[in-house]
Design an enzyme around this catalytic site. Structure first.
Site, PDB file in Angstrom:
ATOM      1  N   ASP A  67       0.837  -1.203   0.000  1.00 50.03           N
ATOM      2  CA  ASP A  67       0.000   0.000   0.000  1.00 50.03           C
ATOM      3  C   ASP A  67       0.871   1.252   0.000  1.00 50.03           C
ATOM      4  OD1 ASP A  67       0.929  -0.365   2.586  1.00 50.03           O
ATOM      5  OD2 ASP A  67      -1.027  -0.611   3.486  1.00 50.03           O
ATOM      6  N   ASN A 136      -8.171  -1.477  14.262  1.00 52.40           N
ATOM      7  CA  ASN A 136      -9.568  -1.708  13.872  1.00 52.40           C
ATOM      8  C   ASN A 136      -9.695  -2.925  12.954  1.00 52.40           C
ATOM      9  OD1 ASN A 136      -8.437  -0.791  11.513  1.00 52.40           O
ATOM     10  ND2 ASN A 136      -9.636   1.095  11.384  1.00 52.40           N
ATOM     11  N   HIS A 138      -7.868  -3.453  10.214  1.00 50.98           N
ATOM     12  CA  HIS A 138      -7.563  -3.238   8.787  1.00 50.98           C
ATOM     13  C   HIS A 138      -6.344  -4.059   8.356  1.00 50.98           C
ATOM     14  CE1 HIS A 138      -4.992   0.553   9.815  1.00 50.98           C
ATOM     15  NE2 HIS A 138      -4.161  -0.425   9.538  1.00 50.98           N
ATOM     16  N   GLU A 143      -9.831  -0.443   5.289  1.00 50.61           N
ATOM     17  CA  GLU A 143     -10.470  -0.120   6.564  1.00 50.61           C
ATOM     18  C   GLU A 143     -11.772  -0.918   6.700  1.00 50.61           C
ATOM     19  OE1 GLU A 143      -8.796   1.462   8.651  1.00 50.61           O
ATOM     20  OE2 GLU A 143      -7.949   3.338   7.929  1.00 50.61           O
TER      21      GLU A 143
HETATM   22  C1  F6R Z   1       1.194  -0.730   6.338  1.00 55.13           C
HETATM   23  C2  F6R Z   1      -0.086  -1.426   6.426  1.00 55.13           C
HETATM   24  C3  F6R Z   1      -0.932  -1.333   7.628  1.00 55.13           C
HETATM   25  C4  F6R Z   1      -0.190  -1.735   8.900  1.00 55.13           C
HETATM   26  C5  F6R Z   1      -1.116  -1.638  10.111  1.00 55.13           C
HETATM   27  C6  F6R Z   1      -0.364  -1.920  11.399  1.00 55.13           C
HETATM   28  O1  F6R Z   1       1.802  -0.961   5.082  1.00 55.13           O
HETATM   29  O2  F6R Z   1      -0.444  -2.060   5.505  1.00 55.13           O
HETATM   30  O3  F6R Z   1      -2.057  -2.157   7.464  1.00 55.13           O
HETATM   31  O4  F6R Z   1       0.274  -3.035   8.770  1.00 55.13           O
HETATM   32  O5  F6R Z   1      -1.655  -0.352  10.196  1.00 55.13           O
HETATM   33  O6  F6R Z   1       0.543  -0.904  11.588  1.00 55.13           O
HETATM   34  P1  F6R Z   1       1.647  -0.987  12.750  1.00 55.13           P
HETATM   35  O7  F6R Z   1       2.552  -2.102  12.378  1.00 55.13           O
HETATM   36  O8  F6R Z   1       2.339   0.352  12.694  1.00 55.13           O
HETATM   37  O9  F6R Z   1       0.914  -1.231  14.015  1.00 55.13           O
END
Ligand code: F6R
Length: 241
Positions: A67, A136, A138, A143
């Site tokens: 992403d 959440n 995701h 989301e």
């Molecule tokens: C980032 C991504 C997000 C993160 C998620 C957890 O490329 O795809 O889905 O994996 O927000 O983020 P952290 O690891 O910072 O808790």
């Protein structure tokens, strides 16, 4: 679904790295999808160290990012592209022509999504996708309530996600409000998934995603339906399992 729980962060990072290393040993030209965020920082560090010691060779590996934030320059230090450059590509022997990115500033959003869908298909699919999980539920920037049938698409980022990512931009007003991401269908089409979670703050959502009902309200719950998924947790994130 294989669930691996490790006692501490070092073992957690190492277990995640070994999944990648074993794949590359079996398939030197593997196609690997890369997440960013806090969770895989240690994993990328270990991979860099292993590459330096010649325990793994990335020279034929193909990588692409999961992403990206939208509306920022590619060299914005908060971008997923810069994150991967600094934490991963600068430390391994991948070839630049084998690394693919989502464009953070495309002229035509729809065309960019189609280009990436096509790229994934042309590469023969993704052998292993590294995933984190949002508070959440995701996955990528999908989301809650993202359709399970989604492919690469543009998506608004929730307030909570933007707050969680202040660390990469310095202040909330600098965190983009939109992202571009592989969709849930793109994720489920990957041959293997590796989802990582560490820290107590992820314990609730990890439990919900893995054991509660499969619903678009909790995007990560779809992982229950994938036939080759490894979940790597530290003890804190595995607290309710
Ligand atoms: C980032 C991504 C997000 C993160 C998620 C957890 O490329 O795809 O889905 O994996 O927000 O983020 P952290 O690891 O910072 O808790």
């Amino acid at each position: 679904m294989k669930i691996v729980v490790k006692d501490d962060r070092q073992q957690f990072d190492h277990a995640a790295a070994l999944e990648i290393v074993h794949l590359i040993h079996a398939k030197p030209h593997a196609v690997i999808g890369l997440a960013t965020g806090n969770t895989p920082k240690g994993l990328y560090k270990v991979l860099g160290e292993m590459c330096k010691k010649k325990e793994v060779d990335f020279s034929e590996v193909i990588t692409l990012n999961l992403d990206e934030y939208l509306g920022i320059d590619p060299d914005n230090p908060g971008s997923c592209r810069c994150y991967l450059q600094e934490r991963f590509y600068d430390h391994v022997n991948t070839k630049q022509e084998n690394t693919y990115y989502l464009n953070s500033h495309p002229h035509d959003y729809e065309k960019e999504c189609k280009r990436y869908d096509q790229l994934i298909e042309d590469l023969g699919g993704i052998d292993l996708l590294i995933l984190g999980i949002g508070h959440n539920g995701h996955l990528g920037f999908n989301e809650p309530s993202t359709p399970f049938g989604s492919t690469v698409h543009v998506c608004p980022l929730t307030d909570r996600t933007r707050t969680a990512n202040i660390w990469s931009f310095g202040s909330k007003d600098k965190v983009p409000t939109e992202g571009i991401t592989m969709g849930i269908k793109s994720i489920m089409n990957c041959k293997k998934l590796m989802m990582l979670a560490n820290g107590e703050a992820k314990a609730d959502i990890v439990h919900k995603a893995l054991y509660d009902k499969i619903t678009e309200k909790t995007p990560a719950s779809i992982l229950q339906l994938h036939n080759d998924v490894v979940i790597i947790l530290d003890e804190d994130a595995a607290r309710f399992i």
